[in-house]
Design a protein around this motif. Structure first.
Motif, PDB file in Angstrom:
ATOM      1  N   PRO A 233      45.328  35.856   0.548  1.00  9.96           N
ATOM      2  CA  PRO A 233      46.140  36.874   1.066  1.00  9.96           C
ATOM      3  C   PRO A 233      45.125  38.041   1.917  1.00  9.96           C
ATOM      4  CG  PRO A 233      46.446  36.694  -1.232  1.00  9.96           C
ATOM      5  CD  PRO A 233      45.127  35.824  -0.992  1.00  9.96           C
ATOM      6  N   HIS A 234      45.508  38.278   2.938  1.00  8.06           N
ATOM      7  CA  HIS A 234      45.003  39.185   3.847  1.00  8.06           C
ATOM      8  C   HIS A 234      46.042  39.624   5.019  1.00  8.06           C
ATOM      9  CE1 HIS A 234      44.831  35.157   5.933  1.00  8.06           C
ATOM     10  NE2 HIS A 234      45.110  35.782   7.132  1.00  8.06           N
ATOM     11  N   PRO A 235      45.829  40.858   5.652  1.00 13.42           N
ATOM     12  CA  PRO A 235      46.906  41.600   6.392  1.00 13.42           C
ATOM     13  C   PRO A 235      46.657  41.269   7.828  1.00 13.42           C
ATOM     14  CG  PRO A 235      45.299  43.261   5.883  1.00 13.42           C
ATOM     15  CD  PRO A 235      44.808  41.834   5.109  1.00 13.42           C
ATOM     16  N   HIS A 236      47.802  41.737   8.544  1.00 13.58           N
ATOM     17  CA  HIS A 236      47.615  41.400  10.063  1.00 13.58           C
ATOM     18  C   HIS A 236      48.751  42.554  10.408  1.00 13.58           C
ATOM     19  CE1 HIS A 236      45.206  37.977  10.547  1.00 13.58           C
ATOM     20  NE2 HIS A 236      46.042  37.281   9.788  1.00 13.58           N
ATOM     21  N   ARG A 237      48.363  43.082  11.651  1.00 11.75           N
ATOM     22  CA  ARG A 237      49.201  43.864  12.404  1.00 11.75           C
ATOM     23  C   ARG A 237      49.034  43.949  14.100  1.00 11.75           C
ATOM     24  NH1 ARG A 237      50.153  50.319  11.141  1.00 11.75           N
ATOM     25  NH2 ARG A 237      51.807  49.397   9.960  1.00 11.75           N
ATOM     26  N   GLY A 238      50.015  43.871  14.892  1.00 11.41           N
ATOM     27  CA  GLY A 238      49.915  44.250  16.299  1.00 11.41           C
ATOM     28  C   GLY A 238      49.824  43.099  17.257  1.00 11.41           C
TER      29      GLY A 238
ATOM     30  N   THR B  88      54.654  36.359  13.725  1.00 10.05           N
ATOM     31  CA  THR B  88      54.750  37.558  14.350  1.00 10.05           C
ATOM     32  C   THR B  88      54.361  38.612  13.225  1.00 10.05           C
ATOM     33  OG1 THR B  88      56.561  36.820  15.804  1.00 10.05           O
ATOM     34  CG2 THR B  88      56.134  39.245  15.727  1.00 10.05           C
ATOM     35  N   ALA B  89      53.326  39.161  13.243  1.00 10.36           N
ATOM     36  CA  ALA B  89      52.644  40.162  12.582  1.00 10.36           C
ATOM     37  C   ALA B  89      53.406  41.593  12.921  1.00 10.36           C
ATOM     38  CB  ALA B  89      51.091  40.519  12.528  1.00 10.36           C
ATOM     39  N   GLY B  90      53.707  41.772  13.967  1.00 11.67           N
ATOM     40  CA  GLY B  90      54.100  42.868  14.182  1.00 11.67           C
ATOM     41  C   GLY B  90      53.884  44.082  13.479  1.00 11.67           C
ATOM     42  N   ALA B  91      54.608  44.928  12.963  1.00 12.36           N
ATOM     43  CA  ALA B  91      54.251  46.238  12.236  1.00 12.36           C
ATOM     44  C   ALA B  91      53.361  45.945  10.964  1.00 12.36           C
ATOM     45  CB  ALA B  91      55.418  47.088  11.657  1.00 12.36           C
ATOM     46  N   GLY B  92      53.310  44.643  10.520  1.00  7.88           N
ATOM     47  CA  GLY B  92      52.248  44.501   9.401  1.00  7.88           C
ATOM     48  C   GLY B  92      53.019  43.277   8.190  1.00  7.88           C
ATOM     49  N   ILE B  93      52.042  42.390   7.943  1.00 10.61           N
ATOM     50  CA  ILE B  93      52.308  41.569   6.898  1.00 10.61           C
ATOM     51  C   ILE B  93      51.052  40.818   6.420  1.00 10.61           C
ATOM     52  CG2 ILE B  93      52.300  39.493   8.519  1.00 10.61           C
ATOM     53  CD1 ILE B  93      54.729  38.365   7.216  1.00 10.61           C
ATOM     54  N   ILE B  94      51.145  40.686   5.033  1.00  7.44           N
ATOM     55  CA  ILE B  94      50.297  40.062   4.182  1.00  7.44           C
ATOM     56  C   ILE B  94      50.652  38.430   3.954  1.00  7.44           C
ATOM     57  CG2 ILE B  94      48.749  40.002   2.109  1.00  7.44           C
ATOM     58  CD1 ILE B  94      49.728  43.200   1.729  1.00  7.44           C
ATOM     59  N   HIS B  95      49.622  37.795   4.343  1.00  9.52           N
ATOM     60  CA  HIS B  95      49.744  36.216   4.119  1.00  9.52           C
ATOM     61  C   HIS B  95      48.596  35.698   3.648  1.00  9.52           C
ATOM     62  CE1 HIS B  95      48.578  34.288   8.270  1.00  9.52           C
ATOM     63  NE2 HIS B  95      47.645  35.344   8.119  1.00  9.52           N
ATOM     64  N   SER B  96      48.886  34.398   3.342  1.00  3.16           N
ATOM     65  CA  SER B  96      47.828  33.465   2.997  1.00  3.16           C
ATOM     66  C   SER B  96      48.038  31.953   3.463  1.00  3.16           C
ATOM     67  CB  SER B  96      47.753  33.315   1.367  1.00  3.16           C
ATOM     68  OG  SER B  96      48.894  32.513   0.918  1.00  3.16           O
ATOM     69  N   GLU B  97      47.092  31.270   3.882  1.00  2.00           N
ATOM     70  CA  GLU B  97      47.005  29.764   4.326  1.00  2.00           C
ATOM     71  C   GLU B  97      46.234  29.130   3.305  1.00  2.00           C
ATOM     72  OE1 GLU B  97      47.060  31.078   9.070  1.00  2.00           O
ATOM     73  OE2 GLU B  97      45.878  32.243   7.724  1.00  2.00           O
TER      74      GLU B  97
ATOM     75  N   PRO C  43      41.525  42.370  10.890  1.00  2.00           N
ATOM     76  CA  PRO C  43      42.898  41.722  11.259  1.00  2.00           C
ATOM     77  C   PRO C  43      43.984  42.606  11.742  1.00  2.00           C
ATOM     78  CG  PRO C  43      42.935  42.810   9.054  1.00  2.00           C
ATOM     79  CD  PRO C  43      41.502  42.711   9.697  1.00  2.00           C
ATOM     80  N   PHE C  44      43.483  43.525  12.452  1.00  2.00           N
ATOM     81  CA  PHE C  44      44.352  44.522  13.094  1.00  2.00           C
ATOM     82  C   PHE C  44      44.058  44.256  14.686  1.00  2.00           C
ATOM     83  CE2 PHE C  44      43.873  46.724   8.960  1.00  2.00           C
ATOM     84  CZ  PHE C  44      44.772  46.171   8.561  1.00  2.00           C
ATOM     85  N   VAL C  45      45.016  44.327  15.606  1.00  2.00           N
ATOM     86  CA  VAL C  45      44.755  44.341  17.037  1.00  2.00           C
ATOM     87  C   VAL C  45      45.825  45.381  17.482  1.00  2.00           C
ATOM     88  CG1 VAL C  45      44.726  43.257  18.979  1.00  2.00           C
ATOM     89  CG2 VAL C  45      44.199  41.763  17.018  1.00  2.00           C
ATOM     90  N   MET C  46      45.145  46.387  18.074  1.00  2.00           N
ATOM     91  CA  MET C  46      46.102  47.655  18.595  1.00  2.00           C
ATOM     92  C   MET C  46      45.511  48.175  19.814  1.00  2.00           C
ATOM     93  SD  MET C  46      48.130  47.599  16.044  1.00  2.00           S
ATOM     94  CE  MET C  46      49.165  49.162  16.160  1.00  2.00           C
ATOM     95  N   ASN C  47      46.025  49.471  20.232  1.00  2.00           N
ATOM     96  CA  ASN C  47      45.671  49.982  21.489  1.00  2.00           C
ATOM     97  C   ASN C  47      44.557  50.966  21.580  1.00  2.00           C
ATOM     98  OD1 ASN C  47      48.978  49.061  22.187  1.00  2.00           O
ATOM     99  ND2 ASN C  47      47.513  48.367  23.609  1.00  2.00           N
TER     100      ASN C  47
END
Length: 283
Positions: free
Chosen positions: A57-62, A95-104, A256-260
């Motif tokens: 499990p790890h988060p992503h956003r953006g 689409t991570a968008g505003a934020g999600i936690i997932h595992s692969e 895991p975050f990509v923003m501006n």
């Protein structure tokens, strides 16, 4: 024909228990806007009673993640309640968008029996106006992806966007085209591109593109203007081919975050810690 600026080798980036090569970013290519990251895992054979894939499990956003399952399988689970097991030839698009936690990870069957594994994950940026869009997951098996015969001996697997009246199953908030190409030695293809950006990565095989030779695990960077590509297959090839218009916005990434901006990265970290990207529960 569209000019090739450079052809780059993927860099060794092995992980514990998983052979990995990083194709983007590499020296000389920080990004191919909107494409910002590509990891190529395998090919390798996992033995019986293995540990499987290590992506807990790890988060992503953006941004969006696109995972190609060339060999083997991939089990997805996330904090929005989506889960699936995608097999060889399928894709996972999140689409991570505003934020999600997932595992692969790998299935119990794969852990017990082992088998071949080759997967690639591509990160595709989102513009500022869409970075906080709702998170969403889409998983498609091989048989759900349109298979088109094009050129001389080429097979195009249409993942996202349209081609010759067909439409890929993936829906993205950012307009784009994404496909894989498979072709045996001796095949030829003339490809006309109308976008500023092309993503062109040779997963395996060897080819000539616009007179330049490419071998497996190589990425081509093209000039940023529409033009054509002539592809000649020298040894059975598997290619990732995407097209999109550049976003042309600042890119600030942290793990895991990509923003501006840095401020948005700090906000992403705080939101994750506060549970605003969902809470993780094992299924």
């Amino acid at each position: 024909m569209r000019k090739i600026i450079r052809i780059s080798d993927a860099m060794t980036a092995h992980m514990p228990g998983l052979k990995t090569w990083r194709a983007l970013p590499v020296p000389g290519i920080s990004q191919l806007d909107p494409y910002i990251f590509l990891n190529h895992h395998g090919y390798e054979e996992f033995p019986a009673n293995n540990q499987g894939l290590p992506f807990g499990p790890h988060p992503h956003r953006g941004f969006e993640t696109l995972t190609f399952i060339v060999e083997g399988e991939l089990v997805h689970q996330d904090s929005q309640g989506f889960s699936s097991r995608i097999l060889k030839g399928g894709v996972q698009w999140m689409t991570a968008g505003a934020g999600i936690i997932h595992s692969e990870t790998s299935s119990d069957e794969f852990l017990e029996k082992g088998g071949p594994m080759e997967i690639l994950q591509l990160w595709i940026n989102l513009p500022a106006a869409q970075k906080m869009s709702p998170a969403h997951y889409q998983g498609f098996q091989k048989e759900e992806i349109p298979e088109l015969r094009i050129g001389e001996g080429f097979k195009l697997n249409l993942i996202c966007g349209t081609y010759d009246g067909s439409e890929g199953p993936v829906q993205s908030p950012y307009p784009q085209f994404m496909s894989t190409l498979e072709a045996p030695a001796g095949s030829r293809l003339h490809w006309d591109s109308k976008t500023e950006q092309i993503f062109f990565y040779l997963v395996k095989g060897s080819i000539k593109v616009n007179g330049r030779e490419m071998n497996k695990r190589q990425l081509a960077q093209f000039e940023g203007s529409p033009g054509s590509m002539d592809i000649e297959v020298l040894d059975d090839a598997y290619i990732i081919l995407g097209e999109a218009e550049p976003i042309n916005e600042p890119v600030v990434s942290y793990g895991p975050f990509v923003m501006n901006s840095e401020a948005e990265i700090q906000q992403a970290i705080m939101d994750y810690q506060a549970g605003k990207m969902g809470r993780w529960t094992e299924s």
